[in-house]
Scaffold this active site. Structure first.
Site, PDB file in Angstrom:
ATOM      1  N   HIS A  65       0.834  -1.211   0.000  1.00 15.43           N
ATOM      2  CA  HIS A  65       0.000   0.000   0.000  1.00 15.43           C
ATOM      3  C   HIS A  65       0.867   1.258   0.000  1.00 15.43           C
ATOM      4  CE1 HIS A  65      -3.114  -2.836   1.021  1.00 15.43           C
ATOM      5  NE2 HIS A  65      -2.545  -3.122   2.178  1.00 15.43           N
ATOM      6  N   HIS A  95       5.251   6.750   6.698  1.00 14.45           N
ATOM      7  CA  HIS A  95       4.988   6.285   5.334  1.00 14.45           C
ATOM      8  C   HIS A  95       4.477   7.465   4.517  1.00 14.45           C
ATOM      9  CE1 HIS A  95       1.157   6.105   7.437  1.00 14.45           C
ATOM     10  NE2 HIS A  95       0.662   6.458   6.267  1.00 14.45           N
ATOM     11  N   HIS A  97       1.954   8.946   0.987  1.00 19.38           N
ATOM     12  CA  HIS A  97       0.886   8.768  -0.002  1.00 19.38           C
ATOM     13  C   HIS A  97       1.234   9.731  -1.144  1.00 19.38           C
ATOM     14  CE1 HIS A  97      -1.741   6.800   3.076  1.00 19.38           C
ATOM     15  NE2 HIS A  97      -1.050   7.579   3.889  1.00 19.38           N
ATOM     16  N   GLU A 107      -3.514  13.361   0.890  1.00 16.61           N
ATOM     17  CA  GLU A 107      -4.805  12.869   1.402  1.00 16.61           C
ATOM     18  C   GLU A 107      -5.632  14.050   1.904  1.00 16.61           C
ATOM     19  OE1 GLU A 107      -3.874   9.252   3.930  1.00 16.61           O
ATOM     20  OE2 GLU A 107      -4.682   8.476   2.059  1.00 16.61           O
ATOM     21  N   HIS A 120       3.188  10.759   6.558  1.00 15.46           N
ATOM     22  CA  HIS A 120       2.507  10.514   7.844  1.00 15.46           C
ATOM     23  C   HIS A 120       3.450   9.858   8.835  1.00 15.46           C
ATOM     24  CE1 HIS A 120      -1.644  10.398   5.665  1.00 15.46           C
ATOM     25  NE2 HIS A 120      -1.268  11.635   5.986  1.00 15.46           N
ATOM     26  N   THR A 200      -6.424   6.482   7.576  1.00 20.65           N
ATOM     27  CA  THR A 200      -6.947   6.735   6.232  1.00 20.65           C
ATOM     28  C   THR A 200      -6.886   5.480   5.367  1.00 20.65           C
ATOM     29  OG1 THR A 200      -4.812   7.349   5.281  1.00 20.65           O
ATOM     30  CG2 THR A 200      -6.117   9.115   6.309  1.00 20.65           C
ATOM     31  N   THR A 201      -6.457   4.364   5.994  1.00 19.90           N
ATOM     32  CA  THR A 201      -6.515   3.086   5.286  1.00 19.90           C
ATOM     33  C   THR A 201      -7.261   2.108   6.178  1.00 19.90           C
ATOM     34  OG1 THR A 201      -4.553   2.104   6.311  1.00 19.90           O
ATOM     35  CG2 THR A 201      -4.199   3.484   4.366  1.00 19.90           C
TER      36      THR A 201
HETATM   37  C1  LIG Z   1      -2.334   0.299  10.403  1.00 19.23           C
HETATM   38  C2  LIG Z   1      -1.067   1.129  10.276  1.00 19.23           C
HETATM   39  C3  LIG Z   1      -1.418   2.522   9.766  1.00 19.23           C
HETATM   40  C4  LIG Z   1      -1.609   2.764   8.423  1.00 19.23           C
HETATM   41  F1  LIG Z   1      -1.462   1.745   7.552  1.00 19.23           F
HETATM   42  C5  LIG Z   1      -1.947   4.041   7.961  1.00 19.23           C
HETATM   43  F2  LIG Z   1      -2.094   4.204   6.626  1.00 19.23           F
HETATM   44  C6  LIG Z   1      -2.121   5.091   8.813  1.00 19.23           C
HETATM   45  S1  LIG Z   1      -2.530   6.710   8.279  1.00 19.23           S
HETATM   46  N1  LIG Z   1      -2.558   6.773   6.703  1.00 19.23           N
HETATM   47  O1  LIG Z   1      -3.849   7.014   8.785  1.00 19.23           O
HETATM   48  O2  LIG Z   1      -1.476   7.573   8.789  1.00 19.23           O
HETATM   49  C7  LIG Z   1      -1.923   4.850  10.166  1.00 19.23           C
HETATM   50  F3  LIG Z   1      -2.062   5.862  11.047  1.00 19.23           F
HETATM   51  C8  LIG Z   1      -1.579   3.579  10.632  1.00 19.23           C
HETATM   52  F4  LIG Z   1      -1.426   3.380  11.943  1.00 19.23           F
HETATM   53 ZN   LIG Z   2      -0.975   7.572   5.857  1.00 19.91          ZN
END
Ligand SMILES: CCc1c(F)c(F)c(S(N)(=O)=O)c(F)c1F
Ligand SMILES: [Zn+2]
Length: 262
Positions: A65, A95, A97, A107, A120, A200-201
């Protein structure tokens, strides 16, 4: 346990996630469109402070992803605190996006405008919860620091990441990535917007205190292009699906307030 398959394609993308993850239609979903002049400026919202001890990064991987850098979160060496947070939150991973060539990819949007990418940094409340897993389903369990990336000059430190992306081209690949201090990815100003939202996933848990920095960082088109050479697919998969447009679009605000640090 294979769990539910989800992605960013036509069949398995954000508009179909509600089928396996009904919370997708919940009251505090992320991301959102941020409208700066509707955000309320809170004088008692202090500055956020990041204390990222560089010797806690462990590895970098492609999870199918995004590309993820994981940290050792067994103690409070790398934390974020202050601002809307009642406790220090431990850094677990960061990570990105991003979009396809030349358009959108972030996002969150600001007054309807997207950025090329969004970083993020995911933290969890280790004061109140024993494990990340427990925190990830609690309403104040996670704090995600969001940083917009816009195209412009080369980012001198992002090279440390883009130079190793070839090692994690395929879903499921992982390689050592030690001694990286994410402080080098922060913009000069830590002014932010904050609101209560979700992952957001999938599983889209409504457990995130979002802290979105107002100032984007600049990265070159070339550096962004390196992210687009990653694949959603595994090495032995004869379909080579380029990893891009791995972002969820803005979700209904549902009456939430966005606060501004300054
Ligand atoms: C399950 C691990 C995970 C993600 F895969 C993720 F995409 C995001 S996000 N986009 O909301 O920052 C998280 F916060 C997170 F803890
Ligand atoms: Zn994210």
């Amino acid at each position: 346990m294979t769990g539910h398959h989800w992605g960013y394609g036509k069949e398995d993308g954000p508009s179909s996630w509600y089928k396996n993850y009904p919370v997708a239609e919940g009251n505090r979903q992320s991301p959102i469109d941020i409208v700066p002049n509707e955000a309320s400026h809170d004088r008692d919202l202090g500055p956020i402070m990041t204390n990222y001890d560089h010797c806690t990064s462990i590895n970098i991987s492609n999870n199918g992803h995004s590309v993820v850098v994981e940290f050792n979160d067994s103690d409070d060496r790398s934390v974020i605190k202050g601002g809307p947070l009642d406790n220090p939150y431990r850094l677990k991973q960061f990570h990105f996006h991003w979009g396809g060539k030349g358009h959108g990819g972030s996002e969150h949007t600001v007054s309807g405008e997207g950025f090329a990418s969004e970083l993020h940094l995911v933290h969890w409340n280790a004061v109140k919860y024993k494990t990340y897993g427990e925190a990830s389903t609690a309403p104040d369990g996670l704090a995600v620091l969001g940083i917009f990336l816009e195209t412009g000059d080369d980012h001198r430190w992002l090279h440390m990441i883009t130079d190793v992306l070839y090692m994690v081209k395929y879903k499921g690949s992982i390689t050592d990535f030690k001694g990286f201090n994410p402080n080098c990815l922060l913009p000069s100003s830590l002014h932010y917007w904050t609101y209560l939202g979700s992952l957001t996933t999938p599983p889209l848990h409504e457990s995130v205190i979002w802290i979105i920095l107002k100032e984007p960082i600049e990265v070159s088109e070339k550096q962004l292009g390196m992210f687009r050479m990653l694949l959603f697919t595994e090495e032995d998969d004869d379909q080579k699906m380029r990893m891009e447009n791995n972002f969820r679009p803005p979700q209904p605000i549902k009456g939430r307030r966005v606060r501004s640090s300054n």
